[in-house]
Design a protein around this motif. Sequence first.
Motif, short mmCIF file in Angstrom:
data_model
loop_
_atom_site.label_atom_id
_atom_site.label_comp_id
_atom_site.label_asym_id
_atom_site.label_seq_id
_atom_site.Cartn_x
_atom_site.Cartn_y
_atom_site.Cartn_z
N PHE A 154 0.82 -1.20 -0.14
CA PHE A 154 0.08 -0.12 0.05
C PHE A 154 1.01 1.23 -0.22
O PHE A 154 0.48 2.32 -0.74
N ILE A 155 1.86 1.12 0.86
CA ILE A 155 2.95 2.34 0.77
C ILE A 155 3.42 2.61 -0.56
O ILE A 155 3.53 3.84 -1.06
N ARG A 156 3.89 1.57 -1.15
CA ARG A 156 4.49 1.70 -2.32
C ARG A 156 3.53 2.16 -3.61
O ARG A 156 3.68 2.89 -4.31
N ASP A 157 2.19 1.62 -3.52
CA ASP A 157 1.31 1.93 -4.42
C ASP A 157 0.72 3.57 -4.51
O ASP A 157 0.51 4.10 -5.47
N LEU A 184 4.40 6.56 -1.21
CA LEU A 184 4.82 7.23 -0.08
C LEU A 184 5.99 6.41 0.51
O LEU A 184 6.52 5.53 -0.22
N THR A 185 6.68 7.22 1.41
CA THR A 185 8.18 7.01 1.50
C THR A 185 8.15 6.40 3.24
O THR A 185 7.57 7.35 4.13
N LEU A 186 8.55 5.37 3.70
CA LEU A 186 8.83 5.17 4.86
C LEU A 186 9.87 6.10 5.68
O LEU A 186 10.78 6.24 5.02
N ALA A 187 9.48 6.64 6.78
CA ALA A 187 10.37 7.53 7.57
C ALA A 187 10.68 7.11 8.85
O ALA A 187 11.12 7.94 9.60
N GLY A 188 10.52 5.81 9.37
CA GLY A 188 11.08 5.47 10.68
C GLY A 188 10.76 4.17 11.01
O GLY A 188 9.84 3.38 10.15
N ASP A 189 11.11 3.69 12.11
CA ASP A 189 10.56 2.49 12.57
C ASP A 189 9.01 2.22 12.69
O ASP A 189 8.41 3.15 13.10
N SER A 190 8.67 0.85 12.31
CA SER A 190 7.18 0.89 12.51
C SER A 190 7.04 0.24 13.89
O SER A 190 7.77 -0.65 14.37
N GLY A 214 -2.30 -3.68 16.02
CA GLY A 214 -2.22 -2.42 15.26
C GLY A 214 -0.85 -1.78 15.16
O GLY A 214 -0.32 -1.40 16.05
N GLN A 215 -0.54 -1.78 13.97
CA GLN A 215 0.71 -1.40 13.59
C GLN A 215 0.98 -0.26 12.88
O GLN A 215 0.07 0.36 11.75
N ARG A 216 1.85 0.93 13.16
CA ARG A 216 1.81 2.25 12.61
C ARG A 216 3.37 2.36 11.57
O ARG A 216 4.23 1.86 12.34
N PHE A 217 3.21 2.78 10.46
CA PHE A 217 4.34 2.90 9.67
C PHE A 217 4.22 4.30 9.29
O PHE A 217 3.84 5.05 8.57
N PRO A 218 5.37 5.11 9.98
CA PRO A 218 5.59 6.70 9.83
C PRO A 218 6.07 6.91 8.15
O PRO A 218 6.68 5.81 7.59
N ILE A 219 5.57 7.66 7.67
CA ILE A 219 5.61 8.23 6.25
C ILE A 219 5.77 9.41 6.16
O ILE A 219 5.68 10.51 7.04
N GLU A 220 6.48 10.17 4.88
CA GLU A 220 6.19 11.42 4.38
C GLU A 220 6.14 11.60 2.99
O GLU A 220 6.07 10.40 2.38
#
Length: 297
Positions: free
Chosen positions: A260-263, A266-272, A291-297
């Motif tokens: 989903f992030i690639r599609d 988006l860019t991962l910006a930190g530890d999940s 419930g997992q969070r993936f920081p993005i920018e």
Amino acid sequence: PELDGLQGREPRHSGSMLRDENEEARQFRPFRRVRISLLWLSTEAIRFFEKQGLVTPVRDRENGYRMYEVGDHNILMRARGYSRFGFTVAESAKLISDCDLEDPSEKFKERAVELEQSIQMEQLLLDCLKERQRHIERITVMLGQCVIERSPAMYGLLYRKNQFIGEDSGLRSQVRSWSDKKPIAEALMVYPLEQLLRREPGYLMGLGMEESFARRLNMDAQPNALYFPSRKSVYSVVRIPHIFALKPALKNPFTRTLQFIRDNHLTLAGDSYGRTLHTSKKNGEYVHYCGQRFPIE
């Protein structure tokens, strides 16, 4: 003039004032002694007061029941009231037998502080329970889905890397302190950014709590505690078999989230990072809903 309208009327009295003596006799009886069953205290508590000499029962010759004089009844009712404040039987007896009023005053002051602290903790648990309810309700909606939202700030204490647990004595002491804060502190899973980018297995595990709760518990400035600031992130709820925690080399449960992030460019910006929202066991299989969070920018 205001009194003219009252002429010819009977004066109004309360019903008890108008009862005749026979009716009153039916409603009330002389209160000299009372049975133990009417005191709403445990037998052990009453026996304790007897041993302390604060009450002196009299046996009823007809049925053998212990009967208590009016003064004893008042003493035991006072003790029952103290028990509702949280005083033990022994503490209640001491309060009643102590003729120095300064001592009871000091005890009441101390108990007031304890009650205030207890109320604060109960309120904290209530807030945590409501938050947990919201997370549980959201599982069915978010399971396998992704949404972009702002994450709540969190504090975490990590003590495990894959299957290896930290041996530092200071860290172990902190883990015990954080464990005492359950259920406000819950299982925290962290997946380092570098491993996510290289699609390598592995994780860090510990305990975590939201910043608002950590501040109320004074857990926000402890050594070894990591701070995860509020930031824009992709949030997803995944169902993770327990075997994955034992064998992290298995298929990454966040494959769909990373896609989903690639599609969405988006860019991962930190530890999940994320927490275990619920754990269940069915047909001998443990399952964790995370419930997992993936920081993005």
